[in-house]
Design an enzyme around this catalytic site. Sequence first.
Site, PDB file in Angstrom:
ATOM      1  N   LYS A 170       8.875  64.709  46.616  1.00 17.93           N
ATOM      2  CA  LYS A 170       8.264  63.454  46.165  1.00 17.93           C
ATOM      3  C   LYS A 170       9.137  62.299  46.620  1.00 17.93           C
ATOM      4  O   LYS A 170      10.338  62.261  46.329  1.00 17.93           O
ATOM      5  CB  LYS A 170       8.124  63.414  44.645  1.00 17.93           C
TER       6      LYS A 170
ATOM      7  N   LEU B  39       0.123  52.690  43.118  1.00 14.46           N
ATOM      8  CA  LEU B  39      -0.573  51.458  43.499  1.00 14.46           C
ATOM      9  C   LEU B  39      -1.343  50.891  42.304  1.00 14.46           C
ATOM     10  O   LEU B  39      -1.980  51.626  41.547  1.00 14.46           O
ATOM     11  CB  LEU B  39      -1.525  51.737  44.658  1.00 14.46           C
TER      12      LEU B  39
ATOM     13  N   ASP C 190      -3.547  47.270  41.857  1.00 18.21           N
ATOM     14  CA  ASP C 190      -3.954  45.963  42.377  1.00 18.21           C
ATOM     15  C   ASP C 190      -5.475  45.922  42.308  1.00 18.21           C
ATOM     16  O   ASP C 190      -6.095  46.818  41.714  1.00 18.21           O
ATOM     17  CB  ASP C 190      -3.421  45.812  43.818  1.00 18.21           C
TER      18      ASP C 190
ATOM     19  N   ASN D  15     -10.000  46.423  46.437  1.00 21.47           N
ATOM     20  CA  ASN D  15      -9.935  46.314  47.898  1.00 21.47           C
ATOM     21  C   ASN D  15      -8.507  46.525  48.401  1.00 21.47           C
ATOM     22  O   ASN D  15      -8.280  47.180  49.429  1.00 21.47           O
ATOM     23  CB  ASN D  15     -10.456  44.931  48.320  1.00 21.47           C
ATOM     24  N   THR D  16      -7.537  45.980  47.667  1.00 23.32           N
ATOM     25  CA  THR D  16      -6.135  46.090  48.102  1.00 23.32           C
ATOM     26  C   THR D  16      -5.621  47.518  47.938  1.00 23.32           C
ATOM     27  O   THR D  16      -4.907  48.036  48.803  1.00 23.32           O
ATOM     28  CB  THR D  16      -5.274  45.093  47.295  1.00 23.32           C
TER      29      THR D  16
ATOM     30  N   THR E 153       6.224  58.237  31.547  1.00 23.85           N
ATOM     31  CA  THR E 153       6.987  59.136  30.681  1.00 23.85           C
ATOM     32  C   THR E 153       8.228  58.474  30.080  1.00 23.85           C
ATOM     33  O   THR E 153       8.867  59.043  29.205  1.00 23.85           O
ATOM     34  CB  THR E 153       7.409  60.390  31.462  1.00 23.85           C
TER      35      THR E 153
ATOM     36  N   GLN F 295      14.059  59.019  30.414  1.00 22.84           N
ATOM     37  CA  GLN F 295      12.787  59.665  30.064  1.00 22.84           C
ATOM     38  C   GLN F 295      12.683  59.826  28.547  1.00 22.84           C
ATOM     39  O   GLN F 295      13.636  60.229  27.891  1.00 22.84           O
ATOM     40  CB  GLN F 295      12.707  61.049  30.728  1.00 22.84           C
TER      41      GLN F 295
ATOM     42  N   GLY G  60      13.479  65.339  39.280  1.00 24.16           N
ATOM     43  CA  GLY G  60      14.390  64.570  40.119  1.00 24.16           C
ATOM     44  C   GLY G  60      15.837  64.808  39.760  1.00 24.16           C
ATOM     45  O   GLY G  60      16.470  65.777  40.213  1.00 24.16           O
ATOM     46  N   ARG G  61      16.386  63.940  38.913  1.00 24.33           N
ATOM     47  CA  ARG G  61      17.830  63.937  38.665  1.00 24.33           C
ATOM     48  C   ARG G  61      18.424  65.259  38.177  1.00 24.33           C
ATOM     49  O   ARG G  61      19.587  65.539  38.538  1.00 24.33           O
ATOM     50  CB  ARG G  61      18.170  62.778  37.711  1.00 24.33           C
TER      51      ARG G  61
HETATM   52  O1  LIG Z   1       5.210  58.660  34.253  1.00 23.43           O
HETATM   53  C1  LIG Z   1       5.937  58.875  35.240  1.00 23.43           C
HETATM   54  C2  LIG Z   1       5.488  58.742  36.539  1.00 23.43           C
HETATM   55  C3  LIG Z   1       6.339  59.000  37.567  1.00 23.43           C
HETATM   56  N1  LIG Z   1       7.615  59.376  37.362  1.00 23.43           N
HETATM   57  C4  LIG Z   1       8.480  59.651  38.524  1.00 23.43           C
HETATM   58  O2  LIG Z   1       8.946  61.003  38.475  1.00 23.43           O
HETATM   59  C5  LIG Z   1      10.294  61.063  38.846  1.00 23.43           C
HETATM   60  C6  LIG Z   1      11.078  61.678  37.721  1.00 23.43           C
HETATM   61  O3  LIG Z   1      12.444  61.715  38.069  1.00 23.43           O
HETATM   62  P1  LIG Z   1      13.557  62.285  37.074  1.00 23.43           P
HETATM   63  O4  LIG Z   1      14.838  61.995  37.793  1.00 23.43           O
HETATM   64  O5  LIG Z   1      13.276  63.758  36.924  1.00 23.43           O
HETATM   65  O6  LIG Z   1      13.460  61.548  35.785  1.00 23.43           O
HETATM   66  C7  LIG Z   1      10.757  59.656  39.209  1.00 23.43           C
HETATM   67  O7  LIG Z   1      10.730  59.541  40.612  1.00 23.43           O
HETATM   68  C8  LIG Z   1       9.699  58.747  38.602  1.00 23.43           C
HETATM   69  O8  LIG Z   1       9.428  57.638  39.422  1.00 23.43           O
HETATM   70  C9  LIG Z   1       8.069  59.518  36.081  1.00 23.43           C
HETATM   71  O9  LIG Z   1       9.246  59.864  35.852  1.00 23.43           O
HETATM   72  N2  LIG Z   1       7.205  59.270  35.050  1.00 23.43           N
END
Ligand SMILES: O=c1ccn([C@@H]2O[C@H](COP(=O)(O)O)[C@@H](O)[C@H]2O)c(=O)[nH]1
Length: 241
Positions: free
Chosen positions: A35, A66, A68, A71-72, A123, A193, A213-214
């Site tokens: 992602k 996104l 907006d 159209n955008t 989240t 989170q 992610g982290r």
């Molecule tokens: O509601 C949301 C929508 C998108 N994200 C994205 O997911 C990852 C989560 O990363 P972690 O490091 O595991 O917290 C991050 O890129 C957000 O932009 C989300 O967390 N919540």
Amino acid sequence: MTAPASRIYCSVDTTEIDAARRIAGQVAGTVGGIKLGLEFFIAQGPAGIRAVVGEDGPPLFLDLKLHDIPNTVAGGVRAALPLKPAFMTIHSAGGPAMMRAAADAAASAGADRPKILAVTVLTSLDEGDLGAVGQSVPVAEQVVRLAKLAKASGVDGVVCSPAEVALVRAACGPDFILMVPGIRPAWAATNDQKRIMTPAEALAAGADHLVIGRPITADPDPAAAARRIVAEIHDHFGETA
Ligand SMILES: O=c1ccn([C@@H]2O[C@H](COP(=O)(O)O)[C@@H](O)[C@H]2O)c(=O)[nH]1
């Protein structure tokens, strides 16, 4: 259940191409896709995305969220089609016409089209945060409301927290895609989170894909962290995972 590795998208949030390529390489074969979102796209643009996932690279979840006028947003989706993302995000709060425009724009790519996912309630937000922006309803109620609207507007699925997965699944059916961030193994920091579950809990609740992610990328050994997560899911589900 499909193999858990293929259900994990590793969120690579960095401004640097080299760092993104390094992490993508470290988790290759352990996670199902990469992602890339706002931080990376703003710094490196489409060329940077190609440099990380390339033509034969892992499936791409392009998380630009996104939001907006229709159209955008439709133009934004069309502009991203050459990157061949497997998934793209829009904000459900943009409303039904915007979501329909995004879905139609994606459909113009034919069989190779990206799946459009509508973000419900981030989240990182809880009830207090929703109240602060004038939405004095329980988070779960708002998520289900937005998910039903997203489905009626023709998008493929939603982004929601693990806490709402079962409710959204019940409201929107088995084929509606649930992409779920807010995933924290018991050993990982919560960071910003607020609505979280472990990977196994989120899958057991009915998530289709996990965004992590982290817990992986901030670990001194991202490859080992990713393997540990997959092993924990296997341990939870046994031979069926
Ligand atoms: O509601 C949301 C929508 C998108 N994200 C994205 O997911 C990852 C989560 O990363 P972690 O490091 O595991 O917290 C991050 O890129 C957000 O932009 C989300 O967390 N919540």
